[in-house]
Motif scaffolding. Sequence first.
Motif, PDB file in Angstrom:
ATOM      1  N   PRO A  42       1.506  -1.138   0.142  1.00 24.82           N
ATOM      2  CA  PRO A  42      -0.251  -0.337   0.042  1.00 24.82           C
ATOM      3  C   PRO A  42       0.515   1.454  -0.344  1.00 24.82           C
ATOM      4  O   PRO A  42       1.860   1.300   0.478  1.00 24.82           O
ATOM      5  N   THR A  43       0.584   2.203  -1.002  1.00 28.02           N
ATOM      6  CA  THR A  43       1.227   3.665  -0.851  1.00 28.02           C
ATOM      7  C   THR A  43       0.510   3.695   1.199  1.00 28.02           C
ATOM      8  O   THR A  43       0.015   3.914   1.635  1.00 28.02           O
ATOM      9  N   LEU A  44       1.663   4.724   1.147  1.00 26.46           N
ATOM     10  CA  LEU A  44       1.475   5.869   2.746  1.00 26.46           C
ATOM     11  C   LEU A  44      -0.238   5.986   2.614  1.00 26.46           C
ATOM     12  O   LEU A  44      -0.613   6.169   3.930  1.00 26.46           O
ATOM     13  N   SER A  45      -0.633   6.821   1.494  1.00 29.58           N
ATOM     14  CA  SER A  45      -2.204   7.449   1.868  1.00 29.58           C
ATOM     15  C   SER A  45      -3.001   6.173   1.665  1.00 29.58           C
ATOM     16  O   SER A  45      -4.202   6.557   2.674  1.00 29.58           O
ATOM     17  N   MET A  46      -2.556   4.853   1.349  1.00 29.20           N
ATOM     18  CA  MET A  46      -3.598   4.185   1.002  1.00 29.20           C
ATOM     19  C   MET A  46      -3.766   3.262   2.928  1.00 29.20           C
ATOM     20  O   MET A  46      -4.816   3.696   3.768  1.00 29.20           O
ATOM     21  N   ILE A  47      -3.234   3.907   3.342  1.00 27.60           N
ATOM     22  CA  ILE A  47      -2.337   3.616   5.105  1.00 27.60           C
ATOM     23  C   ILE A  47      -3.343   4.187   5.872  1.00 27.60           C
ATOM     24  O   ILE A  47      -4.008   3.814   6.651  1.00 27.60           O
ATOM     25  N   THR A  48      -3.015   5.510   5.212  1.00 25.16           N
ATOM     26  CA  THR A  48      -3.592   6.430   5.943  1.00 25.16           C
ATOM     27  C   THR A  48      -5.035   6.522   6.130  1.00 25.16           C
ATOM     28  O   THR A  48      -5.875   6.827   7.193  1.00 25.16           O
ATOM     29  N   LYS A  49      -6.109   6.282   4.666  1.00 20.10           N
ATOM     30  CA  LYS A  49      -7.406   6.591   4.670  1.00 20.10           C
ATOM     31  C   LYS A  49      -8.052   4.757   5.648  1.00 20.10           C
ATOM     32  O   LYS A  49      -9.001   4.914   6.086  1.00 20.10           O
ATOM     33  N   ILE A  50      -7.318   3.675   5.333  1.00 19.18           N
ATOM     34  CA  ILE A  50      -7.186   2.353   6.078  1.00 19.18           C
ATOM     35  C   ILE A  50      -7.191   2.600   7.883  1.00 19.18           C
ATOM     36  O   ILE A  50      -8.344   2.024   8.348  1.00 19.18           O
ATOM     37  N   ALA A  51      -6.221   3.413   8.201  1.00 23.80           N
ATOM     38  CA  ALA A  51      -6.624   3.264   9.729  1.00 23.80           C
ATOM     39  C   ALA A  51      -7.236   5.047   9.831  1.00 23.80           C
ATOM     40  O   ALA A  51      -7.546   4.553  10.941  1.00 23.80           O
ATOM     41  N   GLU A  52      -8.032   5.779   9.286  1.00 31.41           N
ATOM     42  CA  GLU A  52      -9.206   6.486   9.407  1.00 31.41           C
ATOM     43  C   GLU A  52     -10.141   5.877  10.184  1.00 31.41           C
ATOM     44  O   GLU A  52     -11.168   6.086  10.265  1.00 31.41           O
ATOM     45  N   ALA A  53     -10.234   4.654   8.479  1.00 31.60           N
ATOM     46  CA  ALA A  53     -11.530   3.976   8.614  1.00 31.60           C
ATOM     47  C   ALA A  53     -11.815   3.373   9.565  1.00 31.60           C
ATOM     48  O   ALA A  53     -12.593   2.557  10.121  1.00 31.60           O
ATOM     49  N   LEU A  54     -10.297   3.075  10.628  1.00 30.16           N
ATOM     50  CA  LEU A  54     -10.462   1.917  11.758  1.00 30.16           C
ATOM     51  C   LEU A  54     -10.335   2.423  12.342  1.00 30.16           C
ATOM     52  O   LEU A  54     -10.444   1.761  13.483  1.00 30.16           O
ATOM     53  N   HIS A  55     -10.324   3.939  12.338  1.00 31.49           N
ATOM     54  CA  HIS A  55     -10.518   4.874  13.432  1.00 31.49           C
ATOM     55  C   HIS A  55      -9.244   4.329  14.152  1.00 31.49           C
ATOM     56  O   HIS A  55      -8.908   3.971  15.717  1.00 31.49           O
ATOM     57  N   VAL A  56      -8.267   4.207  13.891  1.00 32.26           N
ATOM     58  CA  VAL A  56      -6.851   3.773  14.637  1.00 32.26           C
ATOM     59  C   VAL A  56      -5.446   4.752  13.463  1.00 32.26           C
ATOM     60  O   VAL A  56      -5.092   5.181  13.428  1.00 32.26           O
ATOM     61  N   PRO A  57      -4.456   4.777  14.944  1.00 33.07           N
ATOM     62  CA  PRO A  57      -3.343   5.721  15.106  1.00 33.07           C
ATOM     63  C   PRO A  57      -2.799   5.258  13.606  1.00 33.07           C
ATOM     64  O   PRO A  57      -1.899   4.045  14.018  1.00 33.07           O
ATOM     65  N   VAL A  58      -2.211   5.949  12.813  1.00 37.01           N
ATOM     66  CA  VAL A  58      -1.238   5.184  12.055  1.00 37.01           C
ATOM     67  C   VAL A  58       0.211   4.810  12.303  1.00 37.01           C
ATOM     68  O   VAL A  58       0.047   3.749  12.163  1.00 37.01           O
ATOM     69  N   GLY A  59       0.330   5.300  13.741  1.00 33.78           N
ATOM     70  CA  GLY A  59       1.573   4.812  14.535  1.00 33.78           C
ATOM     71  C   GLY A  59       1.272   3.509  14.467  1.00 33.78           C
ATOM     72  O   GLY A  59       2.044   2.916  14.564  1.00 33.78           O
ATOM     73  N   ALA A  60      -0.074   3.949  15.651  1.00 29.95           N
ATOM     74  CA  ALA A  60      -0.252   2.635  16.000  1.00 29.95           C
ATOM     75  C   ALA A  60      -0.327   1.721  15.121  1.00 29.95           C
ATOM     76  O   ALA A  60       0.344  -0.057  15.293  1.00 29.95           O
ATOM     77  N   LEU A  61      -0.545   1.615  13.902  1.00 28.57           N
ATOM     78  CA  LEU A  61      -0.426  -0.061  12.522  1.00 28.57           C
ATOM     79  C   LEU A  61       0.810   0.057  12.399  1.00 28.57           C
ATOM     80  O   LEU A  61       0.907  -1.329  12.462  1.00 28.57           O
ATOM     81  N   PHE A  62       1.812   1.294  12.541  1.00 24.93           N
ATOM     82  CA  PHE A  62       2.802   0.668  12.135  1.00 24.93           C
ATOM     83  C   PHE A  62       3.819   0.013  13.267  1.00 24.93           C
ATOM     84  O   PHE A  62       4.469  -1.265  12.860  1.00 24.93           O
ATOM     85  N   VAL A  63       3.542   0.277  14.652  1.00 26.19           N
ATOM     86  CA  VAL A  63       3.889  -0.221  15.841  1.00 26.19           C
ATOM     87  C   VAL A  63       3.917  -1.925  15.334  1.00 26.19           C
ATOM     88  O   VAL A  63       5.153  -2.550  15.934  1.00 26.19           O
ATOM     89  N   MET A  64       2.712  -2.043  15.068  1.00 25.95           N
ATOM     90  CA  MET A  64       2.007  -3.050  14.918  1.00 25.95           C
ATOM     91  C   MET A  64       2.439  -3.927  13.877  1.00 25.95           C
ATOM     92  O   MET A  64       2.575  -4.875  14.511  1.00 25.95           O
ATOM     93  N   ALA A  65       2.403  -3.118  13.144  1.00 28.63           N
ATOM     94  CA  ALA A  65       3.020  -4.111  12.032  1.00 28.63           C
ATOM     95  C   ALA A  65       5.090  -4.631  11.617  1.00 28.63           C
ATOM     96  O   ALA A  65       5.321  -4.975  11.129  1.00 28.63           O
ATOM     97  N   SER A  66       5.755  -3.915  12.694  1.00 27.52           N
ATOM     98  CA  SER A  66       6.764  -3.847  13.055  1.00 27.52           C
ATOM     99  C   SER A  66       7.480  -5.082  13.396  1.00 27.52           C
ATOM    100  O   SER A  66       6.871  -5.937  14.679  1.00 27.52           O
ATOM    101  N   GLU A  67       8.735  -5.367  12.587  1.00 31.68           N
ATOM    102  CA  GLU A  67       9.090  -6.458  13.361  1.00 31.68           C
ATOM    103  C   GLU A  67      10.654  -6.370  13.910  1.00 31.68           C
ATOM    104  O   GLU A  67      10.580  -4.946  13.390  1.00 31.68           O
ATOM    105  N   GLU A  68      10.844  -6.995  15.089  1.00 30.66           N
ATOM    106  CA  GLU A  68      11.453  -6.507  16.156  1.00 30.66           C
ATOM    107  C   GLU A  68      12.794  -6.276  14.983  1.00 30.66           C
ATOM    108  O   GLU A  68      13.375  -5.030  15.875  1.00 30.66           O
ATOM    109  N   LYS A  69      13.500  -6.170  14.281  1.00 30.80           N
ATOM    110  CA  LYS A  69      14.814  -6.002  13.536  1.00 30.80           C
ATOM    111  C   LYS A  69      14.140  -4.638  12.767  1.00 30.80           C
ATOM    112  O   LYS A  69      14.988  -3.410  12.686  1.00 30.80           O
ATOM    113  N   GLU A  70      13.431  -4.527  12.471  1.00 27.52           N
ATOM    114  CA  GLU A  70      13.101  -3.093  12.602  1.00 27.52           C
ATOM    115  C   GLU A  70      13.213  -1.851  13.315  1.00 27.52           C
ATOM    116  O   GLU A  70      12.578  -0.641  12.495  1.00 27.52           O
TER     117      GLU A  70
END
Length: 101
Positions: A42-70
């Motif tokens: 996804p593009t960053l703009s699409m991730i932002t739209k999806i996060a807004e649709a889910l009422h989830v902060p984009v940052g929280a989505l990225f933290v949840m998506a991160s792997e330890e090495k990242e």
Amino acid sequence: MDVGNAIRLCRKRRGVSQTDVAMRADCSVSYLSMLENNKRDPTLSMITKIAEALHVPVGALFVMASEEKELGNIDSRLAGRLQRAAMSSILSANDAGAVRG
């Protein structure tokens, strides 16, 4: 980074369908499905739209998506706390009915 899994996890925790999220994020259900299955990047703009649709902060989505090495030099215990805090914020917002209705 597993953004697709984070999107799916948030969506399921919120109790909303792919159809609902796709409609709110202005994308197709098939595209959202491909994102959740990591068949599209996804593009960053699409991730932002999806996060807004889910009422989830984009940052929280990225933290949840991160792997330890990242997470770079962040202590693994702190990284775990960040991920739990992100999930907790999603759960508590769900309890308050942030998405439904």
